[in-house]
Write an enzyme that holds these catalytic residues in place. Structure first.
Site, PDB file in Angstrom:
ATOM      1  CG  HIS A  93      44.312  19.085  22.453  1.00  0.00           C
ATOM      2  ND1 HIS A  93      44.084  18.091  23.376  1.00  0.00           N
ATOM      3  CD2 HIS A  93      43.332  18.952  21.525  1.00  0.00           C
ATOM      4  CE1 HIS A  93      43.012  17.406  23.021  1.00  0.00           C
ATOM      5  NE2 HIS A  93      42.535  17.907  21.902  1.00  0.00           N
ATOM      6  CB  SER A 641      35.833  19.712  18.277  1.00  0.00           C
ATOM      7  OG  SER A 641      36.144  20.495  19.376  1.00  0.00           O
TER       8      SER A 641
HETATM    9  C1  MIC Z   1      39.294  17.161  18.471  1.00  0.00           C
HETATM   10  O1  MIC Z   1      39.597  15.992  18.355  1.00  0.00           O
HETATM   11  O2  MIC Z   1      38.665  17.810  17.607  1.00  0.00           O
HETATM   12  C2  MIC Z   1      39.669  17.878  19.745  1.00  0.00           C
HETATM   13  C3  MIC Z   1      40.698  18.866  19.406  1.00  0.00           C
HETATM   14  O3  MIC Z   1      40.197  16.968  20.664  1.00  0.00           O
HETATM   15  C4  MIC Z   1      38.406  18.527  20.291  1.00  0.00           C
HETATM   16  C5  MIC Z   1      38.606  19.395  21.450  1.00  0.00           C
HETATM   17  C6  MIC Z   1      39.153  20.726  21.094  1.00  0.00           C
HETATM   18  O4  MIC Z   1      38.781  21.297  20.081  1.00  0.00           O
HETATM   19  O5  MIC Z   1      39.961  21.219  21.886  1.00  0.00           O
HETATM   20  C7  MIC Z   1      37.302  17.537  20.637  1.00  0.00           C
HETATM   21  O6  MIC Z   1      37.250  16.479  20.086  1.00  0.00           O
HETATM   22  O7  MIC Z   1      36.416  17.875  21.432  1.00  0.00           O
HETATM   23 FE1  SF4 Z   2      43.633  14.679  20.628  1.00  0.00          FE
HETATM   24 FE2  SF4 Z   2      41.136  15.021  19.740  1.00  0.00          FE
HETATM   25 FE3  SF4 Z   2      43.026  13.875  18.221  1.00  0.00          FE
HETATM   26 FE4  SF4 Z   2      42.089  12.614  20.295  1.00  0.00          FE
HETATM   27  S1  SF4 Z   2      40.949  13.198  18.485  1.00  0.00           S
HETATM   28  S2  SF4 Z   2      44.249  12.764  19.707  1.00  0.00           S
HETATM   29  S3  SF4 Z   2      41.783  14.241  21.763  1.00  0.00           S
HETATM   30  S4  SF4 Z   2      42.983  15.984  18.942  1.00  0.00           S
END
Ligand code: MIC
Ligand code: SF4
Length: 750
Positions: A93, A641
């Site tokens: 990330h 998320s």
């Molecule tokens: C997202 O797609 O919103 C994320 C970033 O992957 C999040 C996790 C996060 O906020 O670190 C998720 O989907 O849980």
């Molecule tokens: Fe990464 Fe979340 Fe985006 Fe998937 S949806 S690529 S885990 S930030």
């Protein structure tokens, strides 16, 4: 890597399943089988769907770098020396998406050095597998290496259900859940209801797995899956590749579903073989009767699922969804009309392919098939185009097979194997604050502000092949199925439906991206964490409940409309502080619409009457005065998320209670874990009655008990008092968390 776990599971499953058939007096769905096989105590467990709290023993835990920091900080408070279940960390990330894979990766290694050092040293110490930056996006790496049919896994990311493409019940959770399971405790989840999704026909032409889930998003909406598992079945299921199934289960998260799962089939078997897991493939074939629903369930599914949704794949058209929410679905052929009707800017500013949901070899090969048609007609992308492959294996194989070159010739920038623009690690060069631009991606989320940091941007989602065609057109209103593009040669180009390859004809190449296996012992390993770090801060336990009712709490914010965790705790630039609770808390509610303010993320300090202040600042002021506060939320509060920062920051800054019209599952649990009381208006209309200067009291807390309503009183500035009823879903154990100040405190006092 999961062979031994699977072997042990498949050996114990038949006995457990027959016990369950006897006890339930009916045949079992696939989800039932997975759940009962992972029960902490099958006999003592209440199994009532929709009301029982299940205690389960997951096979694995996966964490990504932005959430692993809090998960580990919480795990460290448990005092354990090794994790109790196989676990992995994936660094995906925190890598910026700017110049291209090599440069961005080098930059990330410097920029995030502290965080990576903390994560990798903690991984070594506690026995956790470590996937370094650039190795791939968590869900793609899990699918390639760890997911297995019939398994149960939790992951600190909402798109963990991606593993359902390989028949695993994989569930997104907050870091506290992960920390507890790694510490050896059972994992608790509300016994889900089951939505049976019957797929008939087969995909053809432009219709892709992405369209299956986009269509389901349109049908079921962003809260249609709350506390439910989507179990797919029917002849259509077998017409979808394993990675295509993963696209579908991944985006079950957009419905708020607890999980999504496909039964084991030939497509999964061949994916296991392709990814070097022939032993697991053989084992699953041998036990295939365990890895799907009982035959009687398929004869009359209506009797065994709580709801049935039918989808005829043969009639499915390619979809495009958005803006701002993934459930605004329409067939791609209708986009032109919608652009006119709603005045969406027709000119596209960027096209993006990738993210955990659509970055497989098959996805990229279908997109490349469109790219080749355009290139052959002398066209190039008319807008900036970004490609993010899902893993080292996918990247290296695409490179060998010339596909990355195809995209580059089209004008694309190939980014690192990471989340990149999907999580806002992107800076769109032509973005102008205040101007609503259209962008299109193959990602899974399109919440305001998510990709380029601008809430005005209109973000649309479609399959990688549709996104590629739109990149050639440079327009949102282009219909790739029926429209034509002008070419220099004069013959208009009409795309034909792309043919992709489920697997690379010459097999996968590419290594493991530098994976570091857990060390045999961590006793002598020191965790790398500078005391003055601005990135990571050790946690201080939240205070215990003082035994008193909440009296006269000011309303910190009353959110109006969609309030995702991206609104409560934005990502993008703030990802930097995911390990530092105090710093990240400054982002609290920056993206949220306050019913009492004209600007997003702002409010009024009701003690001084000052308006136009950031919500975090107001909360800090109240906290400094020794006052707590209340948050009032709208429908499906906390959608999206799994980031527990959306619960920890409010907790850190003094929020005691969130009263919402309804909650999304992961966020509601996160609030409970951190010691905030989540209450739901018994009558959603009461939301209307709360005004800016009201004071909120929550009474009868000493008698808080499962299933009992909670009274809330509002005192208006003129002294008028209104009372209304709220409900909660806290179990007896969760009430202990509240009293202890957090789940972690309760653990320590156990
Ligand atoms: C997202 O797609 O919103 C994320 C970033 O992957 C999040 C996790 C996060 O906020 O670190 C998720 O989907 O849980
Ligand atoms: Fe990464 Fe979340 Fe985006 Fe998937 S949806 S690529 S885990 S930030």
């Amino acid at each position: 890597m999961s062979l031994e776990i699977a072997r042990a599971l498949y050996a114990s499953m038949p006995g457990r399943c027959s016990e369950a058939r006897k006890r339930f007096g009916r045949p079992l769905t696939f989800t039932d089988k997975i759940l009962v096989a992972h029960a902490d105590d099958f006999a003592a467990q209440d199994w009532t769907r929709g009301s029982a709290m299940l205690a389960l023993r997951p096979d694995r835990v996966a964490m990504q770098d932005a959430t692993a920091q809090m998960a580990l900080l919480q795990f460290m408070q448990s005092g354990r020396e090794r994790v109790a279940v196989p676990s992995t960390i994936h660094c995906d990330h925190l890598i910026r998406a700017r110049a291209g894979a090599a440069e961005d990766l080098a930059k990330a290694l410097g920029e995030n050095r502290e965080v990576y050092a903390f994560l990798s040293s903690a991984a070594r110490k506690y026995g956790i597998g470590f996937w370094p930056p650039g190795a791939g996006i968590i869900h793609q790496v899990v699918l390639e290496n760890y997911a297995f049919p019939g398994g149960l896994m939790i992951g600190t990311d909402s798109h963990t259900p991606n593993g359902g493409g390989l028949g695993m019940l994989a569930v997104g959770v907050g870091g506290a859940d992960a920390g507890e399971v790694m510490a050896g405790l059972a994992w608790e989840v509300l016994a889900p209801k089951l939505i049976g999704v019957r797929l008939s026909g087969r995909l053809s032409g432009w219709a892709s797995p992405k369209d299956v889930i986009l269509r389901l998003c349109g049908l079921l909406t962003v809260k249609g899956g709350t506390n439910q598992v989507l179990e797919f079945f029917g002849e259509g299921a077998a017409s979808i590749s394993c990675t295509g199934k993963a696209t579908i289960t991944n985006m079950g998260a957009e419905l708020g579903a607890t999980g999504s799962v496909f039964p084991f089939d030939r497509r999964m078997e061949s994916y296991l073989r392709q990814t070097g897991r022939a032993g697991l493939a053989d084992l699953a074939v041998e036990h295939r009767a365990l890895l799907g629903p009982d035959p009687e369930v398929l004869e009359t599914p209506e009797r065994f699922y709580d709801q049935i949704v039918d989808l005829d794949l043969s009639a499915l058209e390619a979809q495009i969804v958005g803006p701002h929410t993934p459930d605004l679905a329409r067939p791609v052929s209708r986009m032109g009309a919608d652009v006119k009707e709603h005045g969406f800017p027709a000119e596209l500013r960027a096209a993006l392919i990738g993210s955990c949901t659509n970055s497989s070899y098959e996805d990229m090969s279908r997109a490349a098939a469109v790219a080749r048609q355009g290139l052959a007609a002398g066209l190039k992308a008319r807008v900036p185009l970004y490609i993010t492959p899902g893993s080292t294996r996918v990247y290296d194989t695409l490179e060998r097979d010339g596909m990355l070159e195809t995209f580059r010739r089209m004008g694309a920038t190939v980014l690192a194997n990471a989340c990149g623009p999907c999580i806002g690690q992107w800076s769109r060069a032509d973005a102008v604050p205040g101007r609503a631009d259209s962008i299109v991606s193959s990602f899974n989320r399109n919440f305001p502000g998510r990709n380029d940091g601008l809430a005005e941007t209109l973000s649309f989602l479609a399959s990688p092949e549709i996104v590629t065609a739109l990149a050639f057109a440079g327009r949102l209103d282009f219909d790739p199925l029926n429209g034509t593009l002008e070419t220099a040669g004069g013959t208009p180009l009409r795309f034909s439906a792309p043919q992709g390859d489920e697997h690379p004809a010459r097999g996968f190449v590419g290594g493991d991206g530098g994976y570091v296996a857990p060390a045999a012992t961590g006793a002598r390993i020191e965790i790398e964490l500078a005391p003055d770090s601005e990135r990571i801060q050790l946690l201080v336990p939240f205070p215990r409940w003082n035994g008193k009712d909440f009296e006269g709490l000011p309303v910190l914010i009353k959110t109006q409309g969609k309030t995702t965790t991206d609104h409560i705790s934005p990502a993008g630039a703030w990802l930097r502080y995911r390990g530092h609770l105090d710093r990240i808390s400054d982002n609290m509610f920056l993206g949220a619409t306050n019913a009492f303010a004209s600007e997003r993320g702002q409010g009024t300090d009701v003690l001084t009457g000052e308006s136009g202040l950031g919500i975090a600042e107001i909360a800090r002021r109240y906290k400094a005065q020794g006052l707590g506060s209340a948050v009032i939320g709208d429908e499906n509060y906390g959608e999206g998320s799994s980031r527990e920062h959306a619960a920890m920051s409010p907790r850190h800054l003094g929020v005691r209670v969130v009263i919402a019209r309804s909650f999304a599952r992961i966020h509601e649990t996160n609030l409970k874990k951190q010691g905030i009381l989540p209450l739901v208006f018994a009558d959603p209309a009461d939301w209307e009655r709360i005004e800016r200067d009201d004071r909120v009291s929550v009474t009868g807390l000493a008698a808080l008990s499962p299933g009992q309503p909670v009274r809330v009183a509002i005192v208006k500035p003129d002294g008028r008092r209104l009372e209304f009823e709220t409900r909660h879903s806290l179990t007896a154990r969760q009430i202990e968390w509240f009293k202890a100040g957090s789940a972690l405190n309760a653990l320590r006092h156990d």
